[in-house]
Design an enzyme around this catalytic site. Structure first.
Site, PDB file in Angstrom:
ATOM      1  N   LYS A 181       0.817  -1.210   0.000  1.00  0.00           N
ATOM      2  CA  LYS A 181       0.000   0.000   0.000  1.00  0.00           C
ATOM      3  C   LYS A 181       0.853   1.264   0.000  1.00  0.00           C
ATOM      4  O   LYS A 181       0.307   2.373   0.038  1.00  0.00           O
ATOM      5  CB  LYS A 181      -0.938   0.007   1.220  1.00  0.00           C
ATOM      6  CG  LYS A 181      -1.984  -1.091   1.178  1.00  0.00           C
ATOM      7  CD  LYS A 181      -2.776  -1.172   2.473  1.00  0.00           C
ATOM      8  CE  LYS A 181      -3.459  -2.508   2.660  1.00  0.00           C
ATOM      9  NZ  LYS A 181      -4.510  -2.816   1.686  1.00  0.00           N
ATOM     10  N   LYS A 194      -3.696 -15.264  -7.821  1.00  0.00           N
ATOM     11  CA  LYS A 194      -4.746 -14.899  -6.886  1.00  0.00           C
ATOM     12  C   LYS A 194      -5.885 -14.158  -7.569  1.00  0.00           C
ATOM     13  O   LYS A 194      -5.643 -13.255  -8.367  1.00  0.00           O
ATOM     14  CB  LYS A 194      -4.123 -14.009  -5.799  1.00  0.00           C
ATOM     15  CG  LYS A 194      -5.025 -13.787  -4.623  1.00  0.00           C
ATOM     16  CD  LYS A 194      -4.359 -12.865  -3.611  1.00  0.00           C
ATOM     17  CE  LYS A 194      -5.359 -12.452  -2.566  1.00  0.00           C
ATOM     18  NZ  LYS A 194      -4.835 -11.475  -1.639  1.00  0.00           N
ATOM     19  N   LYS A 228      -9.880  -8.357  -6.312  1.00  0.00           N
ATOM     20  CA  LYS A 228     -10.576  -7.204  -6.843  1.00  0.00           C
ATOM     21  C   LYS A 228      -9.598  -6.231  -7.480  1.00  0.00           C
ATOM     22  O   LYS A 228      -9.839  -5.707  -8.568  1.00  0.00           O
ATOM     23  CB  LYS A 228     -11.332  -6.534  -5.699  1.00  0.00           C
ATOM     24  CG  LYS A 228     -12.331  -5.557  -6.209  1.00  0.00           C
ATOM     25  CD  LYS A 228     -13.092  -4.898  -5.104  1.00  0.00           C
ATOM     26  CE  LYS A 228     -13.868  -3.756  -5.704  1.00  0.00           C
ATOM     27  NZ  LYS A 228     -14.075  -2.686  -4.767  1.00  0.00           N
TER      28      LYS A 228
END
Ligand code: TRP
Length: 333
Positions: free
Chosen positions: A118, A196, A199
């Site tokens: 992040k 994976k 979203k």
């Protein structure tokens, strides 16, 4: 004999996809008869990295709840509740924070990874670094014994049990240690073949996708880039269509035959994809129908959340009372 207590949770940051369905929802549906099951919609945890976008978290509380009910969680068997409406969890977090060092928090490999991903750097919110303690409060508030989670959540369970042991040693036997259960089914890859489904990668098939969308997504799936002409021999490993058929298909014999045919050459991607669409539709169409019902009856979903949260409040308040009694801070008892 009383049933064992099981807790799982989700951050409400998006609708649920087939990866969630395979990795956790199916398991929860299977467990709800044997266990006393709680499912926590962890909106406070979602806010630790979405504090500037509360709308996203709030709207997804309802979306996730609809996905649960549509997929088959039965509110008569599973208690679905909302974290922010259970104040005992926040209070427990406060007491547990004293039992964890800063360096221990910074060592949590999952949190470390997430901070890197992040790009938080020096601006990492304290609430974010702290979320494993809050998660320990989630788990212990319900006195959960079994916590089915993905591999990446193992460090949270370890940290929870460290807190439980510290608490019990200092203040007396009060909290219950829990066991992480990692589901045997492997992680479902994305439609692009990436490891994976997520979203943020935009490679998911959602429980709420309509049949046209599912069709389009399957038709665009990653297969074997070297399988150019139908006659060419094709690869089955890493071919998303076959990976999904293995997970969702029930006619194993037919699937094995198709794999052999594909490897030999002569079986085209359009044929395998059409079959996968059929297989997925069988799984998804009843879920989709139920979800449509809940889209049209949101008040029913809210009522389920409200009564689940009320029940959970009693359980978590009781734990908080036990904790305060053990610590000796129940002044006005
Ligand atoms: N951290 C979990 C996840 O990202 C969600 C979660 C919150 C959870 N509270 C929990 C999982 C309690 C298990 C138990 O998937």
């Amino acid at each position: 004999m009383s049933k064992k207590i099981i807790l799982t949770g989700d951050r409400p940051t998006g609708k649920l996809h087939l990866g969630h369905y395979v990795g956790s929802l199916k398991n929860r549906i299977a467990m709800q008869d044997e266990y006393e099951q709680y499912v926590l919609i962890a909106d406070q945890q979602a806010l630790t990295d979405n504090f500037d976008n509360p709308e996203k978290v709030i709207t997804n509380v309802l979306e996730v709840a609809k996905d649960y009910l549509a997929a088959g969680l039965d509110p008569a068997k599973t208690t679905i509740c909302i974290q922010s409406q259970l104040p005992a969890i926040a209070e427990l977090t406060m007491y547990y924070m004293n039992l964890v060092t800063m360096s221990r928090l910074m060592r949590n490999p999952t949190v470390k990874n997430e901070i890197k991903q992040k790009n938080f750097g020096e601006s990492t919110p304290a609430g974010f670094v702290n979320y494993p303690i809050s998660q320990a409060a989630d788990i212990t508030a319900f006195k959960a014994e079994v916590v089915p989670v993905g591999e990446d959540q193992k460090p949270m369970i370890e940290q929870t049990n460290e807190i439980v042991r510290s608490f019990n040693r200092i203040y007396g036997e009060t909290l219950v240690e829990c066991e992480a259960v990692i589901p045997k089914v492997g992680r479902l890859c994305g439609i692009d073949g990436k490891a994976k489904m997520s979203k943020s990668l935009g490679n998911g098939i959602y429980i709420s996708d309509d049949s046209e969308t599912v069709k389009k997504k399957v038709m665009g799936m990653y297969t074997d880039p070297d399988h150019i002409r139908v006659e060419d021999p094709g690869k089955v490993e890493g071919n998303v269509v076959f990976e999904y058929l293995d997970v969702f298909g029930t006619d194993k014999e037919k699937i094995e035959e198709m794999k052999d045919h594909y490897k030999r050459g002569g079986l085209g991607d359009v044929v395998t994809k059409r079959y996968l669409i059929e297989v997925l539709e069988e799984v998804l169409s009843p879920i989709r129908e139920k979800r449509k019902y809940y889209d049209e009856h949101e008040d029913e979903v809210m009522a389920v959340l409200k009564s689940g949260t009320e029940k959970a409040r009693k359980v978590t308040d009781k734990t908080l009372e036990d904790v305060k009694n053990s610590m000796g801070i129940n002044y006005f008892k």
